[in-house]
Design a protein around this motif. Structure first.
Motif, short mmCIF file in Angstrom:
data_model
loop_
_atom_site.label_atom_id
_atom_site.label_comp_id
_atom_site.label_asym_id
_atom_site.label_seq_id
_atom_site.Cartn_x
_atom_site.Cartn_y
_atom_site.Cartn_z
N GLY A 1 -15.58 -8.95 22.82
CA GLY A 1 -15.21 -8.30 21.57
C GLY A 1 -14.32 -9.21 20.76
O GLY A 1 -13.94 -10.29 21.20
N ALA A 2 -13.99 -8.75 19.55
CA ALA A 2 -13.09 -9.51 18.69
C ALA A 2 -11.83 -8.71 18.53
O ALA A 2 -11.86 -7.61 17.99
CB ALA A 2 -13.74 -9.76 17.33
N ILE A 3 -10.72 -9.23 19.03
CA ILE A 3 -9.48 -8.50 18.87
C ILE A 3 -8.61 -9.18 17.82
O ILE A 3 -8.83 -10.34 17.47
CB ILE A 3 -8.72 -8.35 20.19
CG1 ILE A 3 -8.37 -9.72 20.76
CG2 ILE A 3 -9.53 -7.57 21.21
CD1 ILE A 3 -7.40 -9.63 21.91
N GLY A 4 -7.64 -8.43 17.33
CA GLY A 4 -6.81 -8.94 16.27
C GLY A 4 -7.56 -8.87 14.95
O GLY A 4 -8.69 -8.40 14.88
N ARG A 5 -6.91 -9.33 13.90
CA ARG A 5 -7.57 -9.26 12.60
C ARG A 5 -7.24 -10.49 11.79
O ARG A 5 -6.29 -11.20 12.08
CB ARG A 5 -7.12 -8.01 11.86
CG ARG A 5 -5.68 -8.14 11.39
CD ARG A 5 -5.11 -6.82 10.96
NE ARG A 5 -5.72 -6.37 9.72
CZ ARG A 5 -5.41 -5.21 9.14
NH1 ARG A 5 -4.53 -4.40 9.70
NH2 ARG A 5 -5.97 -4.86 8.02
N ASN B 1 -5.78 -13.90 12.80
CA ASN B 1 -5.49 -13.77 14.22
C ASN B 1 -6.66 -13.26 15.04
O ASN B 1 -6.51 -12.96 16.22
CB ASN B 1 -4.29 -12.85 14.42
CG ASN B 1 -3.03 -13.46 13.86
OD1 ASN B 1 -2.79 -14.65 14.04
ND2 ASN B 1 -2.27 -12.68 13.14
N GLU C 1 -9.64 -13.05 17.40
CA GLU C 1 -10.09 -13.90 18.50
C GLU C 1 -11.21 -13.22 19.26
O GLU C 1 -11.18 -12.01 19.45
CB GLU C 1 -8.92 -14.17 19.47
CG GLU C 1 -7.79 -14.94 18.84
CD GLU C 1 -6.73 -15.34 19.84
OE1 GLU C 1 -6.96 -15.18 21.05
OE2 GLU C 1 -5.67 -15.81 19.39
#
Ligand code: SF4
Ligand code: FES
Ligand code: FES
Lengths: 213, 689
Positions: B166-170, B173, B175
């Motif tokens: 998944g893609a965490i942060g926004r 940021n 990742e």
């Protein structure tokens, strides 16, 4: 402090909803069509955060994921995307100082300085007694009453160094200072009284007098 | 149908196509990073911008449905400028470390930068740096290179069915991670390496091994399972360095399993590179002639009924037909290609094929899996089943182990009992099958390689009749056997089974134990109870020093699947040719040629001079070999054994996906995967029905 990954993987206390929160969660889920329960993820994360002392631990994320039957990584994506979900433990009071343009023009530097000095901590830190966490946030969308500080669920508006200090002292003393404008405004009417639409018996455009709602 | 103009050409397209797809139809190339035809549309890289008349802003062609009357420009200076702008943004945080990047030379970003890049950077701020992630022993990550196209996330979630990336942060940021840095627990994980358009995800075992332009590339066939995935093998200086998938819409689309991709390092280890002879209990290297002489000395004057042959899982059809003919010449009826003892009939052909075909899964309406875990036995087919499930309206039932298959199913029972119940119509799932126009069942080896395998097959045969698995009106055949061995269907097609009065594999082993069988010829057969072969003289012909070679009295070093031009038949009955990538090591030779030479030593010469002669013989034995790459529909018939079904639960024959044959057992990478994943995919998840 990168929002990514911090706090993940640490040994953390197990989490499950209180009975009341289970009911609340079910009520939220019921708002969405069958099989779309994942839409409730933000509301459930909020419930979890409140129950968990203001932050989302890894067990809390996993609990919410399981509650909604969705992969944990999807919940982690939501929880790390929105800044109002805290991924690390925070103090009992979360003091969030807006330093965006409007607030800055209206003196947020001074407000921030007061906070630092009174609480003895910098942005991103939590006081040693666990009472306060100080954060710098982006526009809180209450620019007309700048400068703004959000403490927990409440906005404190029209702040001065003086009123900021009073508020923090009151909080530290265990009191609940009155939220909203600190100079007596009801909402965002002009500070020196009405400047337009003062006619009174007008054509439907009459402004509400100060103090009534 | 919408009609639109692209660069002055009018094109009419199917409704629902995107502008990008319409452009492809007329060979107008649109650069892209996030778009991939087998994944959902993300529309986040913006590289595919085109200009549309009437629109003040450029449009992302991958996400814009083609509509009637659109006028699209893909080749104007404005469009070029837009793409240059997008490229500049993409490169802001990209490290530009092509010289030390394994993707170099086959990188979409590098290629596009050639067309749309600017020759210097205008960005003077700090670039962001991203911590590398752990994704397991197969995928190396250098996440600073990631351009957030989300292809890997969509692949894991949609195709592989393991929503762990998944893609965490926004914003800055953001990742791309696996949850808690866990290894990506999918048998298809290696495909994200191909999908990643930059060098963020690369192959860990292949790291810094070679540059793409140094490699010789050979198109061939995979043998790690019975799917027959089409692959491209890249080699340098006679050494296989990596395996990549090759597009075949009817079989593997553009995916391959991790075993197909990463077991190739096993080709360099444990190899038999010269003949061996056991002298005084010890294996000693000898010359070919000595080995042949030893065999001749042992076999000559021995009646045929004292000789037996077993063919293993990776053996090509050429070798099998040669051995079969040699056994006939020696007068032995004891041969078997079902070394696991599966109760597969040699006739009719449809009784051992995946008749629905792999691509046919897409048109199935309901599915019953019997004694099989397709995720471990054939990940590519499992992905097809999952794809069908995602399309909706597809009920899946499982009789056998309740493992995580990456899609939800109804668990109907553990063993033959549930099967008999459905066949008798006494189970609601029988109605599910009957109600569908196109029901399919998949019988795994786990249901057949048991004492009651024949009875189980008979019960399945009955189920086919009572539940309408065959629909003569529409020509639908929903009966499928899922094989695990690349050699099996070929062996059955050749009739490499006990001849009149011959023993099957269990009887061969028992005969050897009892001393009735004195010579056992193991053609790449490693999965037998070697300790039970008694005092028999064992000839092992194969390429790896595995179980068979350890037991052998004579070892004849053969060629692995990348070292010979060979014929394989996949589980659907599709005849395919493997191509030689490099030569076998040392003294090792192609397998049919070894048998040909041996036949001379035994004074019963096989009439093969060249490969073409063996191929002609294949066609003579079974005409299907004359029709490569296509599905020859097999006529239906009766089959199934007698007796009572037992009550033991079905178990999949594959315990550990990563190690199923001599090559994968020799592979260091597969050993690492075993350590990293052993037992993990068995973890039950929320998808259990
Ligand atoms: S790692 Fe590769 S495939 Fe995944 S989002 Fe980044 S660039 Fe795309
Ligand atoms: S700038 Fe502070 S509230 Fe908008
Ligand atoms: S390919 Fe269209 S936005 Fe990425």
């Amino acid at each position: 402090m990168s929002p990514a990954g911090d706090g993940m993987g640490a040994a953390e206390a197990p989490f499950s909803f209180s009975e009341a929160n289970v009911e609340r969660a079910k009520a939220v889920i019921a708002k969405y069509p069958d099989g779309r329960q994942q839409s409730a993820v933000m509301a459930l994360l909020d419930l979890a955060q409140r129950q968990n002392g203001g932050w989302l631990s890894q067990p809390a994320l996993e609990y919410v994921a399981e509650f909604l039957g969705m992969p944990t990584i999807r919940v982690a994506e939501v929880a790390t995307f929105y800044t109002m979900y805290n991924r690390t433990p925070i103090g009992r009071h979360h003091v969030q100082v807006c330093t965006n343009l409007s607030c800055w023009l209206r003196g947020s530097d001074e407000i921030a300085a007061v906070c630092r000095e009174t609480l003895g901590i910098d942005f991103g830190q939590t006081s040693a007694d666990g009472a306060f966490t100080l954060s710098e946030v982006e526009c809180l969308c209450a620019c007309v009453n700048a400068p703004i500080v959000q403490i927990d669920d409440d906005f404190y508006e029209d702040l001065t160094a003086e009123s900021m200090r009073t508020i923090l002292d009151a909080l530290r003393a265990g009191q609940t200072p009155k939220p909203g404008s600190q100079i007596g405004r009801t909402s965002s009417e002009p500070m020196g009284g009405l400047t337009t639409l003062t006619g009174g018996d007008g054509d439907g455009g009459e402004a509400r007098p100060t103090g009534e709602s | 149908m919408p009609k639109l103009t692209i660069d002055g050409t009018v094109v009419e397209v199917e409704p629902g196509l995107t502008v990008l797809q319409a452009c492809e139809l007329i060979d107008v190339e649109i650069p892209r990073f996030c778009y991939h035809e087998r994944l959902s549309i993300a529309g986040n890289c913006r590289m595919c911008l085109v200009a549309m008349e009437g629109s003040p802003k450029p449009i992302a062609s991958c996400a814009m449905p083609a509509a009637d009357g659109m006028v699209i420009h893909t080749n104007t200076p404005e469009v070029h400028k837009m793409r240059e702008g997008v490229m500049e943004f993409l490169l802001i945080n990209h490290p530009l470390d092509c010289p030390i990047c394994d993707q170099g030379g086959e990188c979409d970003l590098q290629d596009q930068a050639l067309f749309y890049g600017f020759d210097r950077g205008r960005y003077i701020e700090n670039k962001r740096a991203v911590r590398d992630k752990y994704m397991g022993p197969l995928i190396k990550t250098i996440m600073t290179r990631c351009i957030h196209c989300t292809r890997c996330i969509r692949f894991a979630t949609e195709v592989a069915g393991v929503p762990e990336i998944g893609a965490i942060g926004r914003g800055e940021n953001m990742e791309v991670v696996t949850y808690l840095d866990q290894a990506l627990a999918s048998e298809l994980s290696g495909n994200v390496i191909d999908l990643c358009p930059v060098g963020a995800l690369t192959s860990k075992p292949y790291a810094f091994v070679a540059r793409p332009w140094e490699l010789s590339k050979t198109e061939t066939i995979d043998v790690m399972d019975a799917v027959g995935s089409n692959i491209r093998v890249d080699a340098r200086g006679g050494e296989v360095l990596r395996v990549l998938p090759r597009l075949n819409e009817e079989i593997n689309e553009e995916w391959i399993s991790d075993k197909s991709r990463f077991a190739c390092d096993g080709l360099r280890r444990q190899r038999l590179d010269r003949p061996y002879l056991r002298v005084d209990g010890k294996l000693r290297p000898v010359r070919w002639q000595e080995a042949f002489d030893a065999i001749a000395a042992r076999i000559k004057n021995l009646p045929g009924r004292k000789i037996a042959a077993v063919a293993g899982d990776l053996v090509d059809c050429e070798a099998m037909v040669a051995l079969q003919d040699l056994m006939a010449a020696l007068g032995s009826p004891h041969l078997d290609c079902r070394q696991d003892g599966a109760a597969l009939p040699a006739e009719p052909r449809s009784a051992y094929l995946f008749n629905t075909t792999i691509a046919g899964i897409a048109s199935a309406g309901a599915c019953l899996l019997i004694g099989t875990n397709p995720r471990r036995e054939a990940p590519i087919i499992n992905a097809r089943i999952r794809e069908r499930y995602r399309a909706g309206g597809f009920q899946i039932g499982v009789i056998g182990p309740a493992d995580d298959l990456t899609y939800p199913y109804d668990h109907l029972g553990d063993g033959p009992e549930a099967l008999v119940k459905i066949a008798d119509g006494a189970h609601p799932f029988a109605e599910v099958l009957r109600a569908s126009e196109t029901p399919m069942i998949v019988v795994g080896q786990g249901a057949l390689l048991r004492g009651d395998g024949g009875a189980v097959l008979a019960a399945v045969r009955k189920l086919v009749d009572t539940c309408g698995i065959l629909r003569p009106d529409s020509g639908w055949n929903g009966f499928n056997v899922l094989h695990t061995a690349a050699a099996r269907v070929g062996g059955l097609d050749l009739g490499f089974v006990p001849q009149r009065g011959g023993k099957d594999v269990a009887a061969i082993v028992a005969g050897a134990e009892a001393g009735e069988i004195e010579v056992v010829y193991l053609l790449g057969a490693d999965e037998l109870p070697m300790e039970r072969l008694g005092g028999a003289f064992v000839i092992y012909q194969g390429h790896h020093g595995d179980a068979g070679a350890h037991r052998a009295d004579v070892i004849l070093p053969g060629a692995a699947y990348t070292e010979k031009d060979a014929t394989y038949v996949n589980t659907e009955g599709r005849v395919q040719f493997a191509t030689r990538v490099c030569y076998p090591p040392g003294d090792a030779r192609e397998d049919w040629a070894i048998l040909r030479a041996l036949s001379d030593a035994l004074e019963c010469s096989l009439p093969f001079e060249r490969l073409a002669d063996v191929r002609a013989r294949l066609r003579e034995v079974n005409p299907v070999f004359a029709e490569p790459d296509v599905i020859v529909r097999a006529p239906w018939g009766t089959f199934g054994g007698t007796g009572e079904v037992g009550s033991e639960p079905f178990v999949s024959p594959i315990e550990n996906f990563y190690m199923t044959n001599a090559i994968s057992r020799a592979s260091v990478t597969m050993a690492e995967c075993t350590r990293a994943f052993a037992g993990k995919s068995e973890k039950k998840t929320g998808t259990h029905g």
